[in-house]
Design an enzyme around this catalytic site. Structure first.
Site, mmCIF file in Angstrom:
data_model
loop_
_atom_site.group_PDB
_atom_site.id
_atom_site.type_symbol
_atom_site.label_atom_id
_atom_site.label_comp_id
_atom_site.label_asym_id
_atom_site.label_seq_id
_atom_site.Cartn_x
_atom_site.Cartn_y
_atom_site.Cartn_z
ATOM 1 N N HIS A 1 61.618 32.440 42.737
ATOM 2 C CA HIS A 1 62.330 33.893 42.892
ATOM 3 C C HIS A 1 63.358 34.576 43.074
ATOM 4 O O HIS A 1 63.953 35.401 42.238
ATOM 5 C CB HIS A 1 60.707 34.597 42.973
ATOM 6 N N CYS B 1 75.522 28.866 27.297
ATOM 7 C CA CYS B 1 75.394 29.524 27.675
ATOM 8 C C CYS B 1 75.075 30.012 29.198
ATOM 9 O O CYS B 1 74.561 30.518 30.326
ATOM 10 C CB CYS B 1 74.365 30.151 27.904
#
Ligand code: PEP
Ligand code: MG
Length: 758
Positions: A371, A685
């Site tokens: 995170h 991407c």
């Protein structure tokens, strides 16, 4: 022969502490007071030897005072970091009790000490602010076993001695000149780059230790009362916190519940009470019991147990804050140039700090995909992780450099290192200004091919950067980020609001939403997902989305359609591995649009549904897949991970292969050729699209849509403007046929030959 505990019947721990304190308060140099202390301890604990070792700046442990060992060894005997039993004690940060020390594998024999005859050994660390600054040892001739309360007594004494030494160092006593109470030398730690960039500032510890000001108290009942009140306040606080966590299930509930249970645990409460009764202040009692936990749980190999230690540390910190005047107010105010230091950071942690002042992040643990890494990249905060021993090596307020280009941290840097960094920061700033100037320039190659440069995003926060970069839209919006930074499952309204905000911030530029890519390394604490042996190959992404009747995915598509409000909707699915999966996912979109229309809500003005190509199997089934899709986008991060069987989150294997290699480039060419033939729009991407040299290769292979992290937009555009695509394509023909595992240097040579700025 084992001897039972023989304690001096007239001297309990409290009277021993009193004597030590008297020795401490007697004034005079620390050396004299240490000499006196070891004499008192040896006598009181009926030990033949009592010695104090202190840690020098070099990391060596030096014999500083002894009763029982040879006086000539004092200031002569030194053990290197981790060496001998004392080194072991520093390493484990807890007590070590042995009935036959010379037979322990870590035992290191030093003839000058004359310690041959001693078998029984009990050593404890001198802890200060969670760091071991030395070791206190008692030894006996006979093979005896030290009783638990003797271990405890010695730990308490060690705390007192640690304070005494620290006090002496504050007074700049000559003998303590090089004793390392707190790290103060320049150091360089090697870690892993989580978010690119450079930063310089002062250390802010995410979990700042609260050092007890006073260790001993004469007024036991008063300390008992303080402890009781603080414990009650802590328990109430934890209960309230937990009661707010509705909807927790499975493993995550157990984890949280175990935290609550520990706060109420009788044995923890009792250990704290006993420590206070032995004459410690309530704060000192918390530190004492804390070091016991560290010693027992800290040794555990099991990651689950080690994680629990983090909980225990957290509870101890909270309790300390309740005891000090602060209560449990968490400090989030930052100095001007703050570098945040933590073991790891949870979902919302970074967001709680003032973005304008937070210049960099250094973590002891974590992974690129954690995170903290994700949020740091989204906010463009330089971040380096996996810096072993970091928190033990810094003090609050220390100057530090975050070199998130090389993946390093410089603690207390020397002036020349700092000057070099400032020069590099200036170059970066200049380059940034240059990219800013290119913002409005459309990306055409020298031979006139238009390249569409898009940006990857995932939080509403990173949309501010869209206009700044000059990207032509968002080619990948990772919707799972919202889920990852939330404390609980985002509901329909929260999702709709985010997507609406994204579309508004994009201001008419195209946005491709990627549906939830959870699972794998992206786990949510509030989702009940079983632990998998191979999470990257497990129940993740579209697999999770389609299961359970697609409830999670249906809700998300509904929110996307609602946010679109009659505008254009571009949506793609992650990790499609078979045409059936795409067909099922696409059917869900159609169903949700029909559902909206039936209720009189506007359908998207234009619908584009795509698949991500990340599973290698699809590369050989593009003839079946492409006719079903409106576009495809290649997730090279995952595609390469699966092609090379190398976990992208594991630094030991992630860098073993090169996407600039014949197999990877041939696969990418196959996809491009198939898309060109079927006239299916295709973009890349993954992270490689944002690196100029790799982007050069992609353009040479025929790609003309690249979506990348914001930091890549400027450098890639500069590369495109300098590139002759046709010449690049010709140059690549032979590279694709290469026999080496990597053609990176050949690509570099080609780029140089064609004067391409990479
Ligand atoms: C990829 O795999 O390349 C990709 C773009 O998706 P993510 O990094 O989110 O898995
Ligand atoms: Mg992916």
């Amino acid at each position: 022969m084992k001897e039972p505990l023989s304690r001096n019947p007239i001297r309990g721990p409290r009277s021993l502490l009193r004597q030590i304190r008297e020795a401490m308060e007697s004034g005079g140099p620390v050396q004299a007071r240490l000499n006196e202390a070891v004499r008192i301890i040896a006598r009181s604990m009926v030990a033949e030897v009592c010695s104090v070792y202190l840690r020098r700046g070099s990391g060596d442990l030096e014999l500083f005072a002894t009763e029982g060992l040879s006086a000539e060894a004092v200031h002569v005997t030194r053990l290197g970091p981790g060496e001998g039993l004392v080194g072991e004690i520093v390493r484990i940060g807890g007590p070590l009790s042995l009935s036959d020390a010379p037979h322990h594998p870590a035992f290191s024999y030093r003839p000058e000490t004359g310690e041959d005859p001693y078998h029984a050994f009990l050593g404890v660390p001198l802890l200060r602010g969670g760091r071991a600054i030395g070791v206190l040892v008692v030894q006996n001739r006979t093979e005896r076993v030290y009783a638990d309360d003797e271990v405890e007594d010695l730990q308490i004494i060690a705390m007192v001695l640690a304070e005494m030494v620290a006090g002496g160092e504050r007074l700049a006593e000559a003998a303590l000149k090089d004793v390392e109470i707190a790290p103060h030398r320049p150091e360089r730690l090697k870690g892993v780059r989580f978010a690119e960039g450079l930063a310089y500032g002062q250390v802010v510890l995410h979990e700042a230790p609260v050092a007890p000001e006073q260790l001993l108290s004469e007024d036991v009942p008063a300390e008992e009362a303080r402890l009781k009140a603080a414990l009650a306040a802590l328990q109430t606080q934890i209960d309230q916190m937990m009661d707010g966590q509705h909807g927790l299930v499975g493993a995550s509930f157990e984890v949280i519940e175990s935290y609550r249970m520990f706060a109420h645990s009788r044995s923890w409460n009792r250990s704290l009470e006993e420590a206070v009764r032995s004459g410690l202040t309530a704060e000192a009692a918390v530190e004492r019991v804390r070091s016991e936990h560290r010693a027992t749980v800290g040794q555990a190999r099991d990651p689950y147990l080690r994680e629990r230690l983090h909980d225990l540390e957290d509870l101890n910190d909270r309790l300390l804050r309740h005891l000090t005047a602060e209560g449990d107010r968490v400090h989030r105010e930052l100095p001007e140039n703050a570098i945040l230091i933590a073991r790891n950071l949870g979902p919302a942690d970074i967001l709680e700090y003032d973005r304008a002042r937070l210049k960099g992040i250094l973590l002891e643990e974590g992974s690129v995909a954690s995170h903290a890494g994700i949020v740091a990249r989204a906010l463009e905060i330089p971040c380096v992780g996996r810096l072993a021993g970091l928190r033990d090596r810094v003090n609050q307020g220390d100057p530090v450099i975050v070199d998130a280009e090389a993946g390093e941290a410089y603690l207390r840097p020397r002036p020349d290192v700092l000057d070099a960094l400032k020069a590099r920061m200036a170059v970066r700033a200049e380059r940034r200004a240059e990219y800013l100037r290119l913002r409005e320039t459309p990306a055409f190659t020298r031979d006139g091919a238009k390249i569409t440069i898009l940006m990857n995003a995932g939080l509403a926060l990173d949309l501010d950067i869209l206009a700044e970069t000059g990207a032509e839209g968002i080619g990948l919006f990772r919707t799972e980020f919202q889920f990852m930074v939330a404390e609980e499952l985002p509901r329909f309204n929260a999702q709709t609001q985010l997507y609406t905000r994204v579309l508004e911030a994009a201001n008419g530029l195209p946005v491709t939403f990627r549906t939830l890519d959870l699972g794998g390394d992206k786990l949510l604490p509030y989702l009940d997902v079983e632990r998998e042996d191979n999470p990257a190959l497990g129940w993740r992404a579209i697999r999770m989305g389609l299961d359970r009747n697609g409830t999670l995915l249906k809700l998300q598509l509904r929110a996307l359609i609602a946010a679109t409000r009659g505008r254009e909707l571009r949506v793609m699915f992650p990790l499609i591995a078979s045409v059936e999966e795409f067909r099922a996912a696409r059917a869900l979109v159609d169903k949700e649009i029909a559902w909206a229309e039936k209720r009189g809500r506007p359908a998207p003005s234009l619908l584009r549904v795509g698949a991500m190509i990340e599973a290698p199997a699809l590369v050989w089934h593009l003839d079946a897949l492409l006719p079903m899709t409106d576009f495809v986008s290649i997730g090279t991060n995952d595609l390469m991970q699966y092609m090379f069987a190398a976990d992208r989150g594991n630094p030991r294997v992630a860098d073993r292969y090169d996407p600039l290699s014949p197999p990877a480039l041939r696969a990418l060419k196959m996809i491009q050729d198939a898309c060109a033939e079927s006239r299916t729009p295709v973009s890349v991407c993954g992270e490689m699209a944002g690196r100029p040299l790799e982007a050069f290769a992609l353009i040479a292979l025929g790609y003309d849509q690249l979506s990348m992290p914001p930091g890549g937009v400027g450098p890639v555009k500069q590369m495109v403007l300098s590139c002759d695509r046709e010449a690049a394509r010709r140059g690549f023909d032979s590279l694709l046929r290469g026999s080496a595992g990597s053609v990176r240097s050949e690509v570099e040579t080609l780029a140089r030959k064609l004067s391409v700025v990479t």
